[in-house]
Design an enzyme around this catalytic site. Structure first.
Site, PDB file in Angstrom:
ATOM      1  N   GLU A  15       0.928  -1.384   0.149  1.00 17.99           N
ATOM      2  CA  GLU A  15       0.064  -0.009   0.098  1.00 17.99           C
ATOM      3  C   GLU A  15       1.063   1.254   0.112  1.00 17.99           C
ATOM      4  O   GLU A  15       1.949   1.493   0.954  1.00 17.99           O
ATOM      5  CB  GLU A  15      -0.893   0.204   1.146  1.00 17.99           C
ATOM      6  N   GLU A  61       5.120   5.076   3.195  1.00 19.52           N
ATOM      7  CA  GLU A  61       4.452   6.374   3.524  1.00 19.52           C
ATOM      8  C   GLU A  61       5.560   7.584   3.557  1.00 19.52           C
ATOM      9  O   GLU A  61       6.763   7.241   3.866  1.00 19.52           O
ATOM     10  CB  GLU A  61       3.834   6.479   5.087  1.00 19.52           C
ATOM     11  N   ASP A  84      -2.177  11.976  -3.349  1.00 19.31           N
ATOM     12  CA  ASP A  84      -1.956  13.591  -3.475  1.00 19.31           C
ATOM     13  C   ASP A  84      -2.217  13.741  -5.086  1.00 19.31           C
ATOM     14  O   ASP A  84      -1.347  13.184  -5.897  1.00 19.31           O
ATOM     15  CB  ASP A  84      -0.699  13.952  -3.193  1.00 19.31           C
ATOM     16  N   LYS A 127      -2.490  21.632  -9.553  1.00 21.78           N
ATOM     17  CA  LYS A 127      -1.795  22.921 -10.181  1.00 21.78           C
ATOM     18  C   LYS A 127      -1.138  22.424 -11.572  1.00 21.78           C
ATOM     19  O   LYS A 127      -0.688  21.468 -11.701  1.00 21.78           O
ATOM     20  CB  LYS A 127      -0.972  23.614  -9.284  1.00 21.78           C
TER      21      LYS A 127
HETATM   22  C1  LIG Z   1      -4.162  12.249   0.315  1.00 19.73           C
HETATM   23  S1  LIG Z   1      -3.211  11.533   1.513  1.00 19.73           S
HETATM   24  C2  LIG Z   1      -4.216   9.820   1.472  1.00 19.73           C
HETATM   25  C3  LIG Z   1      -4.055   9.070   2.917  1.00 19.73           C
HETATM   26  C4  LIG Z   1      -4.536   7.702   2.843  1.00 19.73           C
HETATM   27  N1  LIG Z   1      -4.403   6.796   1.820  1.00 19.73           N
HETATM   28  C5  LIG Z   1      -6.276   7.872   3.042  1.00 19.73           C
HETATM   29  O1  LIG Z   1      -6.943   7.371   2.041  1.00 19.73           O
HETATM   30  O2  LIG Z   1      -6.671   8.326   3.969  1.00 19.73           O
HETATM   31  C6  LIG Z   1      -1.981  10.784   0.658  1.00 19.73           C
HETATM   32  C7  LIG Z   1      -0.915  10.151   1.401  1.00 19.73           C
HETATM   33  O3  LIG Z   1       0.483   9.804   0.230  1.00 19.73           O
HETATM   34  C8  LIG Z   1       1.458  10.138   1.059  1.00 19.73           C
HETATM   35  N2  LIG Z   1       2.405  10.160  -0.018  1.00 19.73           N
HETATM   36  C9  LIG Z   1       2.416  11.211  -0.803  1.00 19.73           C
HETATM   37  N3  LIG Z   1       3.393  10.829  -1.817  1.00 19.73           N
HETATM   38  C10 LIG Z   1       4.139   9.838  -1.522  1.00 19.73           C
HETATM   39  C11 LIG Z   1       5.290   9.049  -1.970  1.00 19.73           C
HETATM   40  N4  LIG Z   1       5.751   9.568  -2.916  1.00 19.73           N
HETATM   41  N5  LIG Z   1       5.567   7.785  -1.124  1.00 19.73           N
HETATM   42  C12 LIG Z   1       4.708   7.647  -0.198  1.00 19.73           C
HETATM   43  N6  LIG Z   1       3.656   8.229   0.375  1.00 19.73           N
HETATM   44  C13 LIG Z   1       3.159   9.309  -0.319  1.00 19.73           C
HETATM   45  C14 LIG Z   1       1.088  11.201   1.999  1.00 19.73           C
HETATM   46  O4  LIG Z   1       2.263  11.445   2.771  1.00 19.73           O
HETATM   47  C15 LIG Z   1      -0.221  11.280   2.393  1.00 19.73           C
HETATM   48  O5  LIG Z   1      -0.313  10.467   3.642  1.00 19.73           O
END
Ligand SMILES: C[S@@+](CC[C@H](N)C(=O)[O-])C[C@H]1O[C@@H](n2cnc3c(N)ncnc32)[C@H](O)[C@@H]1O
Length: 330
Positions: free
Chosen positions: A29, A55, A105, A109
């Site tokens: 995940e 993460e 994420d 933009k």
């Molecule tokens: C919008 S949150 C969604 C979190 C979770 N999956 C949820 O649905 O509640 C996106 C998550 O992806 C993590 N993230 C972003 N870019 C990442 C990367 N390159 N590698 C690992 N994690 C990443 C961020 O730290 C954040 O916790």
């Protein structure tokens, strides 16, 4: 269990990561947030698959760790590093059953698309890492990112896109609930590798854990000039000849005299694509009058081309101060 990046092998072996549950399905995940997905989803299997969660956020890592422990999911490995590094350097080919990406994420933009995870290069690597029958499973509320990811998967030439409903657990995450409260729906797609049979050989990995044998740690041996007593240190920056994204940048930030021994320690900042490491390089007197320049184990560095270059940068800086190199081992 929480793994530091340096706890992994490059590539690693699921049998080493899950010695008590070998042979189970393996689920990755990416961006697990506070870890709500896995306890829900693991329950849908007769026996919980082995789980690897990656993460960027340290706070999320600790929250998710507590949650998985409370759920009794012991065959779970969580780590904090960019997912791009984990999938490229740690995961072996044809070992994953599923890759879960919930509410990534969106980088909405204009001009920020290059920060998005689900781009063609990611799908190309995932097509190698998935077992036949495996899939990348995306759930997102973001219309534009969803279309972008589907287009990138198709453009990669290695994935087929299947539009289906999301697994129920993907609608129970923190972000799923947030968007549901705002009245937004969620899209779901499965990206299934097209390959069947043998894949062409993958390029060799260039990352390695800190070696057990002293001789394999990046190092150099040199003779310092008798007058060597640095009072002043100016920041040094070195870049690899490769284009941005593939190469490294090393910045020697500072040099400290050690109080316990005749020597110094250099602090280096190393950037390679998504991976950033702060490493220490020791300069230590040896019995025969030479000095050893050597990467320190402190901080658990991963040995990468950039980290070797950091040892090289310290050595070259010392050469510029009049040192004569006897041996280079980096
Ligand atoms: C919008 S949150 C969604 C979190 C979770 N999956 C949820 O649905 O509640 C996106 C998550 O992806 C993590 N993230 C972003 N870019 C990442 C990367 N390159 N590698 C690992 N994690 C990443 C961020 O730290 C954040 O916790």
């Amino acid at each position: 269990m929480i793994f530091r990046p340096s706890d992994f092998h490059f590539p690693d072996d699921p049998a080493r990561l899950y010695p008590d549950t070998p042979g189970r399905r393996w689920v990755l995940e990416i961006g697990f947030g506070d870890g709500r997905f896995w306890p829900h989803h693991a329950r849908t299997f007769p026996e919980a698959p082995n789980y690897l969660g990656v993460e960027l956020s340290g706070v999320s890592l600790l929250k998710a760790h507590r949650r998985l422990k409370a759920a009794g999911l012991s065959n779970a490995v969580l780590t904090k590093m960019p997912a791009e590094v984990l999938v490229r350097e740690v995961l072996p080919d044809q070992t994953l059953d599923a890759v879960i990406v919930n509410f990534p994420d969106p980088w909405p933009k204009a001009g920020h698309e290059e920060h998005r995870l689900l781009r063609a290069p990611f799908f190309e690597v995932m097509a190698r890492r998935l077992k036949p029958g495996g899939a990348v499973q995306l759930t997102t509320d973001h219309d534009e990112y969803f279309e972008f990811a589907c287009a990138q998967a198709a453009a990669s030439g290695v994935m087929r896109v299947e539009l289906t409903g999301p697994p129920p657990a993907a609608l129970e995450t923190k972000y799923a609930l947030k968007w549901r409260d705002l009245g937004l729906g969620a899209h779901h797609a499965r990206f299934v590798p097209l390959h069947s049979g043998a894949l062409p050989a993958a390029p060799p990995r260039t990352f390695a854990p800190y070696p057990e044998e002293n001789a394999a740690v990046p190092h150099a041996v040199l003779t310092l000039p008798a007058s060597f007593a640095p009072q002043d240190f100016q920041k040094v920056t070195a870049r690899s000849p490769q284009p941005r994204g593939e190469g490294w940048t090393v910045v020697l930030l500072d040099l400290y005299a050690t109080l316990r021994r005749d020597g110094w320690t250099a602090l280096a900042h190393v950037v390679e694509g998504e991976l950033t490491q702060e490493v220490l390089v020791g300069i230590t007197a040896r019995g025969d009058g030479t000095h050893l320049v050597r990467l320190a184990r402190f901080g658990g560095p991963i040995i990468t081309p950039g980290v070797k270059a950091a040892v090289g940068s310290v050595t070259e800086w010392l050469e510029a101060q009049g040192a004569v190199v006897v041996h280079r081992g980096y």
